[in-house]
Enzyme design. Sequence first.
Site, PDB file in Angstrom:
ATOM      1  N   SER A  72       0.829  -1.216   0.000  1.00  0.00           N
ATOM      2  CA  SER A  72       0.000   0.000   0.000  1.00  0.00           C
ATOM      3  C   SER A  72       0.851   1.248   0.000  1.00  0.00           C
ATOM      4  CB  SER A  72      -0.882   0.040   1.244  1.00  0.00           C
ATOM      5  OG  SER A  72      -1.706  -1.082   1.300  1.00  0.00           O
TER       6      SER A  72
HETATM    7  N1  SAH Z   1       0.524  -5.227   4.330  1.00  0.00           N
HETATM    8  C1  SAH Z   1       1.298  -5.601   3.163  1.00  0.00           C
HETATM    9  C2  SAH Z   1       0.566  -5.426   1.869  1.00  0.00           C
HETATM   10  C3  SAH Z   1      -0.587  -6.311   1.773  1.00  0.00           C
HETATM   11  S1  SAH Z   1      -1.208  -6.617   0.169  1.00  0.00           S
HETATM   12  C4  SAH Z   1       2.632  -4.901   3.128  1.00  0.00           C
HETATM   13  O1  SAH Z   1       2.902  -4.065   3.997  1.00  0.00           O
HETATM   14  O2  SAH Z   1       3.424  -5.212   2.248  1.00  0.00           O
HETATM   15  C5  SAH Z   1      -2.449  -7.756   0.635  1.00  0.00           C
HETATM   16  C6  SAH Z   1      -1.947  -9.114   0.976  1.00  0.00           C
HETATM   17  O3  SAH Z   1      -3.048  -9.872   1.442  1.00  0.00           O
HETATM   18  C7  SAH Z   1      -1.372  -9.874  -0.215  1.00  0.00           C
HETATM   19  O4  SAH Z   1      -0.057 -10.246   0.060  1.00  0.00           O
HETATM   20  C8  SAH Z   1      -2.300 -11.095  -0.337  1.00  0.00           C
HETATM   21  O5  SAH Z   1      -1.624 -12.270  -0.739  1.00  0.00           O
HETATM   22  C9  SAH Z   1      -2.827 -11.218   1.075  1.00  0.00           C
HETATM   23  N2  SAH Z   1      -4.077 -11.953   1.237  1.00  0.00           N
HETATM   24  C10 SAH Z   1      -5.181 -11.969   0.455  1.00  0.00           C
HETATM   25  N3  SAH Z   1      -6.118 -12.783   0.966  1.00  0.00           N
HETATM   26  C11 SAH Z   1      -5.591 -13.305   2.116  1.00  0.00           C
HETATM   27  C12 SAH Z   1      -6.066 -14.227   3.112  1.00  0.00           C
HETATM   28  N4  SAH Z   1      -7.277 -14.797   3.049  1.00  0.00           N
HETATM   29  N5  SAH Z   1      -5.248 -14.538   4.141  1.00  0.00           N
HETATM   30  C13 SAH Z   1      -4.017 -13.991   4.242  1.00  0.00           C
HETATM   31  N6  SAH Z   1      -3.514 -13.118   3.331  1.00  0.00           N
HETATM   32  C14 SAH Z   1      -4.297 -12.781   2.294  1.00  0.00           C
END
Ligand code: SAH
Length: 224
Positions: A72
Amino acid sequence: MATQRRDSAPQPDFAHLRARMVQDYVAGRGIKDERILQAMRDVPRHLFVPTLVAAKAYGAGALPIGAKQTISQPYIVARMIELLDLTGKEKVLEIGTGTGYQAVVLSKLCAKVFSIERVNELALRAVELIRTLKIYNASVKVFDGTYGWSDQAPFDRIIVAAAAPEVPKPLLEQLSRTGKLVIPIGAEGNQRLARVMRVGTRVQIEDCGTAEFVPLVGKFGWKE
Ligand code: SAH
């Protein structure tokens, strides 16, 4: 003609770039909590993004991190953390570790972070970096985060970094009685950031503006 060897190339002044990022894109957009600003000045964001986009690590935007996911934009990370109202004592659950950047920023602002990522390769990279940075109060596991992390519940705060169709029921159940949960809700192109609080037996949802996140994929999220 003088040639510069790669290994002697001057390194950018990352601390300076970070201070500017915080000033222009975080404080400059309305985040006032000095603890959050300082945490973001301290965490080396360029180490979390892929080398190909590292030059943009301190820009205003979101960036691709592989596996069709994104980290993000700095403002959104700060805004979501601000909505958690952390005092430093909380046990926090994060869904969507991604690169681990937000987990590391959180680790500076609360007692303990539990973070869940569904994509194995992202989780592995995040764990390695968390170890390299000597962060000892953050744990990562590979799982479908829509189930929460039941053997560590309840959590004082829950932060979800991917957008869900609705608040996953297990997350609500794992939120402490005075807890707060921040989550983007809605389909692509039509998401709102929500802050959810438990008030007695009721659930109060506060609308915190538009959002733009990758989908939360899982049992209590969007189907694959
Ligand atoms: N907070 C992160 C960015 C997150 S992007 C950072 O600082 O880099 C959103 C993430 O959520 C992605 O990596 C995706 O793979 C994950 N995601 C999506 N659905 C999910 C689920 N059900 N459980 C765990 N992770 C999930």
